[in-house]
Scaffold this active site. Sequence first.
Site, PDB file in Angstrom:
ATOM      1  N   THR A 164      -6.349   3.051  -4.592  1.00 34.23           N
ATOM      2  CA  THR A 164      -5.797   4.019  -5.540  1.00 34.23           C
ATOM      3  C   THR A 164      -4.830   3.328  -6.497  1.00 34.23           C
ATOM      4  O   THR A 164      -4.900   3.518  -7.713  1.00 34.23           O
ATOM      5  CB  THR A 164      -5.063   5.135  -4.760  1.00 34.23           C
ATOM      6  OG1 THR A 164      -5.945   5.648  -3.759  1.00 34.23           O
ATOM      7  CG2 THR A 164      -4.624   6.246  -5.674  1.00 34.23           C
ATOM      8  N   HIS A 221      -6.882   3.074   4.212  1.00 29.15           N
ATOM      9  CA  HIS A 221      -6.525   3.749   5.465  1.00 29.15           C
ATOM     10  C   HIS A 221      -7.758   3.962   6.367  1.00 29.15           C
ATOM     11  O   HIS A 221      -7.646   4.009   7.586  1.00 29.15           O
ATOM     12  CB  HIS A 221      -5.913   5.131   5.181  1.00 29.15           C
ATOM     13  CG  HIS A 221      -4.476   5.105   4.764  1.00 29.15           C
ATOM     14  ND1 HIS A 221      -4.050   4.571   3.574  1.00 29.15           N
ATOM     15  CD2 HIS A 221      -3.357   5.573   5.384  1.00 29.15           C
ATOM     16  CE1 HIS A 221      -2.729   4.711   3.472  1.00 29.15           C
ATOM     17  NE2 HIS A 221      -2.280   5.319   4.564  1.00 29.15           N
ATOM     18  N   ASP A 253       0.871  -1.178   0.000  1.00 29.98           N
ATOM     19  CA  ASP A 253       0.000   0.000   0.000  1.00 29.98           C
ATOM     20  C   ASP A 253       0.902   1.219   0.000  1.00 29.98           C
ATOM     21  O   ASP A 253       2.124   1.104   0.192  1.00 29.98           O
ATOM     22  CB  ASP A 253      -0.890  -0.013   1.262  1.00 29.98           C
ATOM     23  CG  ASP A 253      -1.775   1.228   1.358  1.00 29.98           C
ATOM     24  OD1 ASP A 253      -2.338   1.656   0.339  1.00 29.98           O
ATOM     25  OD2 ASP A 253      -1.900   1.790   2.467  1.00 29.98           O
ATOM     26  N   SER A 254       0.301   2.389  -0.154  1.00 28.06           N
ATOM     27  CA  SER A 254       1.074   3.628  -0.035  1.00 28.06           C
ATOM     28  C   SER A 254       1.602   3.807   1.384  1.00 28.06           C
ATOM     29  O   SER A 254       2.465   4.651   1.614  1.00 28.06           O
ATOM     30  CB  SER A 254       0.181   4.815  -0.394  1.00 28.06           C
ATOM     31  OG  SER A 254      -0.901   4.879   0.520  1.00 28.06           O
ATOM     32  N   GLU A 313      -1.605   8.163   8.701  1.00 28.16           N
ATOM     33  CA  GLU A 313      -0.191   7.752   8.653  1.00 28.16           C
ATOM     34  C   GLU A 313       0.558   8.117   9.937  1.00 28.16           C
ATOM     35  O   GLU A 313       1.536   7.468  10.298  1.00 28.16           O
ATOM     36  CB  GLU A 313       0.533   8.426   7.474  1.00 28.16           C
ATOM     37  CG  GLU A 313       0.302   7.788   6.117  1.00 28.16           C
ATOM     38  CD  GLU A 313       0.935   6.417   5.986  1.00 28.16           C
ATOM     39  OE1 GLU A 313       2.138   6.283   6.223  1.00 28.16           O
ATOM     40  OE2 GLU A 313       0.198   5.473   5.648  1.00 28.16           O
ATOM     41  N   CYS A 322     -10.901   3.608   0.693  1.00 25.14           N
ATOM     42  CA  CYS A 322      -9.451   3.777   0.860  1.00 25.14           C
ATOM     43  C   CYS A 322      -9.069   2.916   2.047  1.00 25.14           C
ATOM     44  O   CYS A 322      -9.762   2.933   3.080  1.00 25.14           O
ATOM     45  CB  CYS A 322      -9.111   5.235   1.142  1.00 25.14           C
ATOM     46  SG  CYS A 322      -7.420   5.493   1.739  1.00 25.14           S
ATOM     47  N   CYS A 377      -4.448  -1.358  -1.834  1.00 24.16           N
ATOM     48  CA  CYS A 377      -4.639   0.079  -1.996  1.00 24.16           C
ATOM     49  C   CYS A 377      -5.608   0.294  -3.147  1.00 24.16           C
ATOM     50  O   CYS A 377      -5.335  -0.152  -4.276  1.00 24.16           O
ATOM     51  CB  CYS A 377      -3.279   0.708  -2.313  1.00 24.16           C
ATOM     52  SG  CYS A 377      -3.337   2.473  -2.700  1.00 24.16           S
TER      53      CYS A 377
HETATM   54  N1  DGL Z   1      -4.678   3.442   1.095  1.00 26.29           N
HETATM   55  C1  DGL Z   1      -4.827   3.978  -0.208  1.00 26.29           C
HETATM   56  C2  DGL Z   1      -6.140   3.554  -0.853  1.00 26.29           C
HETATM   57  O1  DGL Z   1      -6.685   2.526  -0.522  1.00 26.29           O
HETATM   58  C3  DGL Z   1      -4.553   5.404  -0.488  1.00 26.29           C
HETATM   59  C4  DGL Z   1      -4.084   6.367   0.521  1.00 26.29           C
HETATM   60  C5  DGL Z   1      -3.192   7.400  -0.120  1.00 26.29           C
HETATM   61  O2  DGL Z   1      -3.695   8.428  -0.601  1.00 26.29           O
HETATM   62  O3  DGL Z   1      -2.008   7.138  -0.164  1.00 26.29           O
HETATM   63  O4  DGL Z   1      -6.638   4.199  -1.735  1.00 26.29           O
END
Ligand code: DGL
Length: 258
Positions: free
Chosen positions: A77, A187, A12-13, A154, A185, A75
């Site tokens: 994204t 997160h 993931d990011s 984060e 997302c 993730c």
């Molecule tokens: N956790 C990521 C997602 O599921 C993105 C969070 C980010 O913007 O880095 O989209």
Amino acid sequence: MDGFNGYIGVFDSGVGGISVLKELVRELPHERFLFFGDSAHAPYGDKGADQIARLSRRIVGTMVDGGCKAIVIACNTATSAAADGLRALWPEVPIVGIEPALKPAAEAPENERILVMATAATLRLEKFHELARAWGSSSEIRTLACPGLADLIETGRLDSPAVHAYLEEKLAPYRGLVDAVVLGCTHYPFVKKQIRDILGPVPFFDGAPGTARQLHRKLEDGNLAAPALQRGEIVFRSSIEGDAQQALYERLFNLPTE
Ligand code: DGL
């Protein structure tokens, strides 16, 4: 990332993918997982698709070179921006992505008004538009891009005044007006309680259980599943070096889920 023969690479990011990892471990307790959080480059959601795809390629390349037998893009994204390209580059490796769980949310007839919280990139890219076209006729779908929310998560301070203030500002207009929330997302599941503090007891939907089931199917189909006697294992890695980051990843992994 050498020495990960037979592991499943999950990335993931940043810390968000840990909410998916929990579901993967629940579904596949005998597997070995290598989790990589690209926290040095978070957030991905404010970046362009090309840059997200480049970052994702680098991570998957090192995981595959290190011996990983399958990859999970934990993730939303990166799945939207990069999954097709990654599968074209590594056709021999099962690569499973995640998408906002609009389908299960819309399939429940009581969810007439659905709020989708996600990054700006996820909501902009075509994959989400396809999903919304597929499920938009059965429910009223509202989308809410949350730039900055992943950065707050984060930090690991999930109950900080900054998180509460952010969510209050974003979500107060929807109080009493939504039947379900899709956490688009990875997160965001870490702040479910804080979201409910504002919206009340709404049901949440996220893509992690579907992703875990899909990975399970892919491993079975490819004869790649770990032997039932193997002991499961998780290794955490981050693009931010140091003990503090390791400790944060482990703390979030061990947080009780609701
Ligand atoms: N956790 C990521 C997602 O599921 C993105 C969070 C980010 O913007 O880095 O989209």
